[in-house]
Design a protein around this motif. Structure first.
Motif, PDB file in Angstrom:
ATOM      1  N   VAL A  46      13.755  25.294  73.084  1.00  0.00           N
ATOM      2  CA  VAL A  46      13.770  24.417  71.913  1.00  0.00           C
ATOM      3  C   VAL A  46      15.047  24.681  71.124  1.00  0.00           C
ATOM      4  CG1 VAL A  46      12.571  23.679  69.822  1.00  0.00           C
ATOM      5  CG2 VAL A  46      11.253  24.508  71.796  1.00  0.00           C
ATOM      6  N   ASP A  47      15.782  23.605  70.824  1.00  0.00           N
ATOM      7  CA  ASP A  47      16.958  23.689  69.970  1.00  0.00           C
ATOM      8  C   ASP A  47      16.654  22.915  68.691  1.00  0.00           C
ATOM      9  OD1 ASP A  47      19.163  25.252  70.429  1.00  0.00           O
ATOM     10  OD2 ASP A  47      20.509  23.572  70.784  1.00  0.00           O
ATOM     11  N   LEU A  48      17.136  23.418  67.580  1.00  0.00           N
ATOM     12  CA  LEU A  48      16.814  22.833  66.283  1.00  0.00           C
ATOM     13  C   LEU A  48      18.029  22.133  65.693  1.00  0.00           C
ATOM     14  CD1 LEU A  48      14.789  25.850  64.857  1.00  0.00           C
ATOM     15  CD2 LEU A  48      14.009  23.990  66.314  1.00  0.00           C
ATOM     16  N   ASP A  49      17.829  20.886  65.303  1.00  0.00           N
ATOM     17  CA  ASP A  49      18.892  20.124  64.658  1.00  0.00           C
ATOM     18  C   ASP A  49      18.815  20.294  63.145  1.00  0.00           C
ATOM     19  OD1 ASP A  49      20.403  19.072  66.638  1.00  0.00           O
ATOM     20  OD2 ASP A  49      19.395  17.129  66.718  1.00  0.00           O
ATOM     21  N   SER A  50      19.973  20.432  62.518  1.00  0.00           N
ATOM     22  CA  SER A  50      20.045  20.492  61.059  1.00  0.00           C
ATOM     23  C   SER A  50      21.321  19.782  60.623  1.00  0.00           C
ATOM     24  CB  SER A  50      20.054  21.950  60.586  1.00  0.00           C
ATOM     25  OG  SER A  50      21.264  22.585  60.976  1.00  0.00           O
ATOM     26  N   ASN A  51      21.627  19.849  59.329  1.00  0.00           N
ATOM     27  CA  ASN A  51      22.823  19.162  58.847  1.00  0.00           C
ATOM     28  C   ASN A  51      24.110  19.814  59.319  1.00  0.00           C
ATOM     29  OD1 ASN A  51      22.544  21.451  57.302  1.00  0.00           O
ATOM     30  ND2 ASN A  51      23.013  20.465  55.363  1.00  0.00           N
ATOM     31  N   VAL A  52      24.033  21.010  59.926  1.00  0.00           N
ATOM     32  CA  VAL A  52      25.251  21.646  60.444  1.00  0.00           C
ATOM     33  C   VAL A  52      25.356  21.543  61.964  1.00  0.00           C
ATOM     34  CG1 VAL A  52      25.563  23.224  58.520  1.00  0.00           C
ATOM     35  CG2 VAL A  52      24.124  23.915  60.431  1.00  0.00           C
ATOM     36  N   THR A  53      24.469  20.789  62.588  1.00  0.00           N
ATOM     37  CA  THR A  53      24.622  20.516  64.021  1.00  0.00           C
ATOM     38  C   THR A  53      25.061  19.081  64.255  1.00  0.00           C
ATOM     39  OG1 THR A  53      22.311  19.819  64.306  1.00  0.00           O
ATOM     40  CG2 THR A  53      22.798  22.172  64.602  1.00  0.00           C
ATOM     41  N   SER A  54      25.292  18.335  63.169  1.00  0.00           N
ATOM     42  CA  SER A  54      25.605  16.915  63.324  1.00  0.00           C
ATOM     43  C   SER A  54      26.685  16.486  62.344  1.00  0.00           C
ATOM     44  CB  SER A  54      24.338  16.072  63.110  1.00  0.00           C
ATOM     45  OG  SER A  54      23.813  16.300  61.820  1.00  0.00           O
ATOM     46  N   VAL A  55      27.230  15.316  62.587  1.00  0.00           N
ATOM     47  CA  VAL A  55      28.155  14.668  61.655  1.00  0.00           C
ATOM     48  C   VAL A  55      27.537  13.336  61.244  1.00  0.00           C
ATOM     49  CG1 VAL A  55      30.218  15.781  62.570  1.00  0.00           C
ATOM     50  CG2 VAL A  55      29.465  13.634  63.559  1.00  0.00           C
ATOM     51  N   ARG A  56      27.866  12.886  60.047  1.00  0.00           N
ATOM     52  CA  ARG A  56      27.285  11.647  59.525  1.00  0.00           C
ATOM     53  C   ARG A  56      28.104  10.439  59.968  1.00  0.00           C
ATOM     54  NH1 ARG A  56      27.150  11.236  53.639  1.00  0.00           N
ATOM     55  NH2 ARG A  56      28.785  12.815  53.561  1.00  0.00           N
ATOM     56  N   SER A  57      27.423   9.413  60.386  1.00  0.00           N
ATOM     57  CA  SER A  57      28.100   8.187  60.797  1.00  0.00           C
ATOM     58  C   SER A  57      28.407   7.327  59.577  1.00  0.00           C
ATOM     59  CB  SER A  57      27.208   7.405  61.769  1.00  0.00           C
ATOM     60  OG  SER A  57      27.756   6.126  62.012  1.00  0.00           O
ATOM     61  N   LEU A  58      29.608   6.762  59.551  1.00  0.00           N
ATOM     62  CA  LEU A  58      30.025   5.851  58.482  1.00  0.00           C
ATOM     63  C   LEU A  58      29.930   4.395  58.919  1.00  0.00           C
ATOM     64  CD1 LEU A  58      33.225   7.754  57.246  1.00  0.00           C
ATOM     65  CD2 LEU A  58      30.965   7.715  56.152  1.00  0.00           C
ATOM     66  N   ASP A  59      29.239   4.150  60.028  1.00  0.00           N
ATOM     67  CA  ASP A  59      29.172   2.794  60.557  1.00  0.00           C
ATOM     68  C   ASP A  59      28.316   1.870  59.704  1.00  0.00           C
ATOM     69  OD1 ASP A  59      30.682   3.842  62.554  1.00  0.00           O
ATOM     70  OD2 ASP A  59      29.098   3.909  64.048  1.00  0.00           O
ATOM     71  N   ASN A  60      27.522   2.440  58.788  1.00  0.00           N
ATOM     72  CA  ASN A  60      26.675   1.639  57.916  1.00  0.00           C
ATOM     73  C   ASN A  60      26.886   2.095  56.479  1.00  0.00           C
ATOM     74  OD1 ASN A  60      24.299   0.568  56.485  1.00  0.00           O
ATOM     75  ND2 ASN A  60      23.541   0.061  58.529  1.00  0.00           N
ATOM     76  N   ASP A  61      26.971   1.141  55.540  1.00  0.00           N
ATOM     77  CA  ASP A  61      27.178   1.487  54.131  1.00  0.00           C
ATOM     78  C   ASP A  61      26.002   2.230  53.523  1.00  0.00           C
ATOM     79  OD1 ASP A  61      29.688   0.521  53.932  1.00  0.00           O
ATOM     80  OD2 ASP A  61      29.197  -1.309  52.844  1.00  0.00           O
ATOM     81  N   ASP A  62      24.819   1.932  54.002  1.00  0.00           N
ATOM     82  CA  ASP A  62      23.608   2.517  53.445  1.00  0.00           C
ATOM     83  C   ASP A  62      23.385   3.904  54.044  1.00  0.00           C
ATOM     84  OD1 ASP A  62      21.174   3.164  52.426  1.00  0.00           O
ATOM     85  OD2 ASP A  62      20.065   1.523  53.379  1.00  0.00           O
ATOM     86  N   PRO A  63      23.409   4.961  53.224  1.00  0.00           N
ATOM     87  CA  PRO A  63      23.215   6.310  53.762  1.00  0.00           C
ATOM     88  C   PRO A  63      21.881   6.472  54.484  1.00  0.00           C
ATOM     89  CG  PRO A  63      23.828   6.386  51.434  1.00  0.00           C
ATOM     90  CD  PRO A  63      23.615   4.956  51.776  1.00  0.00           C
ATOM     91  N   ALA A  64      20.854   5.781  54.001  1.00  0.00           N
ATOM     92  CA  ALA A  64      19.534   5.902  54.619  1.00  0.00           C
ATOM     93  C   ALA A  64      19.515   5.307  56.021  1.00  0.00           C
ATOM     94  CB  ALA A  64      18.483   5.223  53.745  1.00  0.00           C
ATOM     95  N   ALA A  65      20.358   4.280  56.236  1.00  0.00           N
ATOM     96  CA  ALA A  65      20.397   3.616  57.544  1.00  0.00           C
ATOM     97  C   ALA A  65      21.468   4.207  58.460  1.00  0.00           C
ATOM     98  CB  ALA A  65      20.643   2.119  57.369  1.00  0.00           C
TER      99      ALA A  65
END
Length: 356
Positions: free
Chosen positions: A281-300
């Motif tokens: 099992v590997d755990l994802d968190s905010n330091v295993t990913s980068v945020r996509s800017l493809d959508n203006d809405d942060p929630a989407a």
């Protein structure tokens, strides 16, 4: 005193930077490339990362990326990647643009652009091929790259699923002439070995057959220097381990070292003496990913798994280890243990007969 004032400055300056971002958003097309990069660097220095603003920056840069000089475009990508932000269309357009102008990049820019694409896990074989050929041509022309630079270049190409045998051959020659290189370079080199062994086996064989002694030393160094790959909270990891223990018949361990040397957050073993588990099992968190800017809405907006993490997971899976991913954000929303058990059971069911 200066350190004490830093958080206060960031707090007091938030209003100013928010107002500046609102003003810039309506004028992004009028900024010269170097002006845009300077402003973004200022935002980054105070930790300003308002999603909608950076999404508009991505769109504006995409619309006029060909007006940037290669060095300026590379600097922009580096700033976004350092903020853990990626605009997919911008990165792909930049890759196509830079592929035809690699001769204009300084050695530091070559490393910077590969580092940005690797961190944001944006695959582009054309860029990898062009940069690889440019590095080889420059070395043959007398330009010197440090051993650490060559290790990082090869590692970034491995993250991006590309292998340039000529650069690897040059690196091996360079390593025989230097008495010592940095610890980080050695860990990158070992991960390169694992990636090439699993993804480019036929091309890598002619190097692999001559490296037995070196590989043993590299693995030993990797084990000593990478003793914990945790990128989540201890509480989260222990909680997942506890729930896994209630679902499977075996010995459950956290921060488990697999047979290839890589670590996983949680593993269930048939026997305590086993090296590899029957589920990992590997755990994802905010330091295993980068945020996509493809959508203006942060929630989407989606998330993209960071290149270094994706590389490690690819290696584990190609070596036949069964792996599931648990997202920390989803796990935290579950209050009851029954809900967590149900969630993890659903993930494990995709692996086959691993449940009791």
């Amino acid at each position: 005193p200066k350190r004490r004032r830093a958080p206060l400055f960031a707090q007091l300056s938030k209003v100013f930077f928010t107002a500046a971002a609102n003003e810039m958003s309506s004028r992004l097309m009028t900024f010269a490339p170097h002006e845009l990069n300077s402003c973004l660097a200022a935002f980054v220095s105070v930790g300003f990362s308002e999603h909608k603003f950076f999404a508009s920056v991505g769109r504006a840069a995409l619309a006029r990326h060909s007006s940037f000089a290669p060095v300026q475009l590379t600097a922009l990508l580096a700033i976004l990647s350092e903020m853990r932000l990626v605009h997919t269309d911008l990165f792909n357009a930049a890759a196509t643009f830079l592929s035809s102008r690699t001769k204009e990049l300084r050695p530091v820019d070559i490393i910077r652009v590969l580092r940005s694409f690797a961190k944001c896990n944006v695959q582009h074989q054309g860029l990898c091929r062009a940069v690889g050929e440019e590095v080889v041509a420059r070395i043959k022309g007398g330009v010197n790259f440090r051993p650490e630079d060559l290790c990082e270049i090869i590692w970034a190409l491995c993250v991006l699923e590309h292998f340039n045998p000529d650069i690897f051959a040059i690196l091996l020659k360079v390593l025989r002439k230097v008495p010592v290189i940095s610890s980080d370079a050695l860990t990158q080199l070992f991960e390169c070995h694992l990636a090439l062994e699993s993804e480019h086996k036929s091309e890598y064989r002619r190097f692999r057959d001559k490296m037995d002694a070196e590989l043993e030393a590299l693995q030993e160094h990797y084990r000593d220097s990478r003793k914990d790959e945790r990128r989540c909270s201890d509480k989260h990891r222990s909680d997942v381990a506890s729930v896994l223990k209630s679902l499977v018949d075996g010995s459950v361990h956290v921060n488990h070292r697999t047979s290839c040397g890589l670590l996983v957050d949680v593993a269930a073993l048939r026997k305590r003496s086993s090296t590899d588990g029957f589920v990992h099992v590997d755990l994802d968190s905010n330091v295993t990913s980068v945020r996509s800017l493809d959508n203006d809405d942060p929630a989407a907006a989606g998330v993209v798994i960071e290149g270094a993490v994706a590389l490690r997971r690819r290696i584990l899976q190609k070596m036949g280890l069964r792996l599931v991913i648990v997202r920390e954000s989803e796990w935290r929303e579950m209050d009851e243990s029954k809900e967590k058990r149900r969630h993890l059971r659903n993930l494990l069911s995709a692996l086959g007969d691993v449940l009791e």
